[in-house]
Design a protein around this motif. Structure first.
Motif, short mmCIF file in Angstrom:
data_model
loop_
_atom_site.label_atom_id
_atom_site.label_comp_id
_atom_site.label_asym_id
_atom_site.label_seq_id
_atom_site.Cartn_x
_atom_site.Cartn_y
_atom_site.Cartn_z
N ILE A 74 -16.72 75.70 59.29
CA ILE A 74 -15.32 75.40 58.96
C ILE A 74 -14.66 76.57 58.23
N ASP A 75 -15.45 77.36 57.46
CA ASP A 75 -14.87 78.50 56.76
C ASP A 75 -14.17 79.46 57.72
N LEU A 76 -14.86 79.68 58.86
CA LEU A 76 -14.35 80.62 59.86
C LEU A 76 -12.93 80.30 60.29
N LEU A 77 -12.64 79.01 60.29
CA LEU A 77 -11.33 78.54 60.75
C LEU A 77 -10.21 79.13 59.91
N PHE A 78 -10.52 79.40 58.62
CA PHE A 78 -9.46 79.87 57.73
C PHE A 78 -9.56 81.37 57.48
N GLN A 79 -10.44 82.03 58.23
CA GLN A 79 -10.58 83.47 58.07
C GLN A 79 -9.52 84.21 58.87
N GLY A 80 -9.04 85.31 58.32
CA GLY A 80 -8.12 86.21 59.04
C GLY A 80 -6.94 85.45 59.62
N GLN A 81 -6.66 85.73 60.90
CA GLN A 81 -5.50 85.15 61.56
C GLN A 81 -5.83 83.83 62.25
N ASN A 82 -7.06 83.38 62.10
CA ASN A 82 -7.49 82.26 62.93
C ASN A 82 -6.58 81.04 62.85
N PHE A 83 -6.26 80.64 61.60
CA PHE A 83 -5.49 79.41 61.48
C PHE A 83 -4.04 79.62 61.93
#
Lengths: 245, 229, 219
Positions: B6-15
């Protein structure tokens, strides 16, 4: 006088904040025919429906055949085998033949063998001139025929008392006679009956007693003769005058 | 581990990209609803007229759009229209044309149903009062037909929103496609990431559709209660 | 339109045709079972199960099949649940179809008049007997039109299976287009194939609706 078959004591029913029945008390004896009269909205249909557990009530006590009724699902399931009821809208089951409509409760509820129930059902049908309709579906019957089948369906349970809720109110005028005749015959066979009706002539000739309901209250409990010749209250007098019979 | 995904989802431009996809989905749905809705009202009104050839043609139109799956319609427009009309269309355009034609067909049936549900004697008594055809439509038919048509129309709107998920198939960067891309870029390192991406997608569609479904249910219930007196 | 192209593609399309039919049949049967159980849990207000049924219907009806399939096929392995594409497809169709079927059954049960229930009660029928002899037979008959519409709807939804590469009809056509660039021919066969399934079915179901309606209610 002998003990009453049904006695109602201080019955009260409210729907949310609307009080529909107020302190209703009366007795019905075995073999008696009681007509419940009153304007629409006076509570007479509600009253007859509480006597079969279709409407819950908040206060009061019902006694049937000497037993106090504990108003829960199990008790009503038992009692409904002894108290038959017929409705204004016939409500035959459209998915079953006439014969199956009649045999359903005796075989499934009373657990009697079909071999015993079916001939009896046919006999009952024949007695009201509907023998040839046994294998037909309700849709193939006229309103009057349906209502006579509905009465037979209730009688097949050998009830000790019958409740009739405006059973002729939906019928075409020419159909009413046949249904009323059936009820007259039942009365002659000493069936205990409570009848909600607008047929004043029928009430006058067949009922032993009249209960007059006015705004949730029984305001008259008297013989039919007395009620019709000398209406006991102004309201009853007005009611009779409006009935035009 | 699930929470590593779930962390990945809020990394960089992802969200932010996710939200962009959400915006594309919403835009296609709204434009489809408007164009298809207008088309459907016109066709639905035409279907109540006593014109045999017109009836047959419009009925055929409806049945074709009912029989052929929307995915197939989408590819028919995608491959055939540019050939036949020598038109260059963006993926989004293809989708809007297809979905609007389909919505128009479904809507025409809702509108027709609502119009013929108004009792005939209502129109007759309006005629007897001297109202002309337009006035009959405006003052008698429409106000009575609208409440009947509304729940079906709202439900159609939720179907349009759900149908926009097909945008992925013609490479439009809608919410599903964005999610798919994110999973392809990161999924091999974090198997649980896909779970979260598709989970979020579930929630986003749910957020769009559920309130509409509740609304449709509520007004349908109210209408039935009112008509039962 | 090149007919030899069409002729040569027929073996692939025939395989896709049967797969579409097979997966539809299994998915619809599963949907009917799920729908019947869910609708009964709601009708009889079974504690716990009823709330579960409501949540399920809410989610199933307000999300697209495509997302449901992706979640099952790509998302669940993240939790250690790995299913083949075909099994994911059938489960997805059942997940979607179950709620549609449940609502169809429920609307059928609700169409039964209060009088029918009361006269059943007045005869002394228990709730189970009432369900068996009155509610289910009449409710089923009343829900046939909605059930039939769902059958058509679910068959059409199998076209979405293509996104997880199940070689059903739509996937077959898109694959062939990708290989040989003959979109006109393959899309034509695709539309005809769906018409062959859905037109007779829709005519048949309409006939069935009429029969059942008359058989039960006489109109």
């Amino acid at each position: 006088m002998a003990e009453a078959l049904l006695s109602v004591r201080h019955l009260e029913k409210a729907y949310q904040k609307n009080v529909i029945l107020k302190d209703i008390s009366f007795d019905v004896h075995k073999g008696e025919v009681v007509a419940l009269l009153g304007r629409s909205g006076s509570g007479k249909s509600t009253l007859i429906r509480t006597l079969n557990g279709l409407e819950p009530f908040q206060k009061g006590e019902l006694t049937f055949a000497g037993q106090t009724i504990v108003p829960n699902a199990a008790t009503w399931l038992q009692l409904r085998q002894k108290i038959g009821m017929v409705f204004q809208s016939y409500d035959l089951f459209p998915n079953l033949t006439v014969l199956d409509n009649i045999c359903l409760a005796p075989t499934k509820v009373a657990k009697r063998p079909r071999a015993q129930v079916a001939p009896e059902a046919k006999e009952l049908l024949a007695s009201v001139g509907l023998a040839e309709f046994a294998q037909r579906y309700p849709r193939q019957l006229s309103g009057g025929q349906k209502q006579r089948v509905a009465i037979v369906r209730a009688l097949a349970m050998h009830p000790e008392m019958m409740l009739f809720d405006e059973v002729t109110a939906s019928l075409d005028p020419e159909m009413v006679r046949g249904v009323l005749d059936m009820m007259v015959d039942l009365a002659k066979q000493d069936m205990t009956m409570i009848v909600v009706t607008h047929e004043m002539n029928f009430a006058r000739q067949v009922a032993d007693r009249i209960l007059f309901l006015d705004d949730g209250l029984i305001t008259a409990d008297t013989t039919a003769e007395a009620f019709f010749t000398a209406p006991p209250t102004a309201s009853a007098k007005e009611f009779l005058a409006s009935m035009n019979f | 581990m699930a929470h590593s995904g779930i962390d990945l989802l809020f990394q960089g431009q992802n969200f932010a990209r996710f939200l962009q996809g959400f915006g594309v989905t919403l835009r296609v749905a709204v434009i489809t609803l408007v164009i298809g809705g207008v088309l459907g009202v016109v066709l639905g009104a035409l279907r109540t007229l006593n014109n045999r050839p017109l009836q047959v043609i419009l009925r055929l139109y409806l049945e074709i759009f009912r029989i052929v799956p929307t995915v197939v319609l989408l590819f028919v427009v995608y491959y055939i229209v540019p050939q036949v009309f020598h038109l260059e269309m963006s993926g989004e355009m293809v989708a809007i044309v297809t979905f609007a034609l389909w919505t128009g067909a479904e809507m025409s049936d809702i509108v027709r149903g609502a119009l013929i549900a108004v009792p005939k004697h209502q129109v007759e008594s309006a005629q007897a009062l001297g109202l002309n055809r337009l006035q009959q439509f405006r003052y008698v038919l429409l106000p009575q037909a609208l409440p009947v048509a509304l729940p079906g129309t709202i439900n159609l709107a939720t179907r349009i929103i759900k149908t926009t998920s097909l945008l992925l198939m013609i490479s439009v960067m809608d919410i599903v496609n964005v999610g798919q891309t994110l999973v392809e870029a990161n999924g091999h390192k974090h198997p649980a990431f896909a779970f979260w991406v598709y989970g979020i997608m579930f929630i986003m569609y749910y957020i769009l559709c559920a309130p509409l479904s509740w609304w449709a249910k509520r007004i349908e219930k109210q209408r039935l209660e009112r008509s039962n007196g | 339109m090149d007919w030899t192209v069409i002729a040569r593609s027929l073996p692939q399309f025939t395989a896709g045709f049967w797969l579409t039919l097979k997966l539809s049949a299994i998915g619809i049967l599963g949907s009917l079972i799920v729908g019947a159980l869910v609708s009964l849990a709601q009708y009889f207000k079974l504690p716990g199960l009823r709330q579960l049924a409501t949540v399920y219907i809410e989610i199933s009806r307000n999300t697209p099949l495509l997302v449901q399939l992706f979640f099952i096929y790509y998302g669940l392995p993240g939790l250690g649940v790995k299913l083949s594409a075909t099994v994911s497809g059938v489960f997805g169709l059942m997940f979607l179809g179950g709620s549609y079927m449940a609502e169809a059954f429920t609307s059928g049960y609700n169409a039964i008049s209060k009088g029918q229930l009361e006269s059943g009660r007045a005869l002394g029928l228990t709730n189970v007997q009432l369900a068996r002899y009155v509610v289910v037979p009449q409710g089923l008959a009343a829900s046939v039109p909605a059930l039939a519409a769902n059958v058509i709807f679910l068959i059409k939804e199998t076209s979405i299976f293509t996104v997880i590469a199940i070689p059903e009809l739509t996937n077959t056509a898109l694959d062939l287009i990708g290989l040989y660039y003959r979109s006109n021919e393959y899309l034509f066969v695709l539309v005809v194939a769906y018409a062959i399934i859905l037109i007779p079915l829709s005519v048949g179901l309409t006939w069935l609706e009429r029969r059942v309606r008359y058989g039960t209610f006489g109109n």
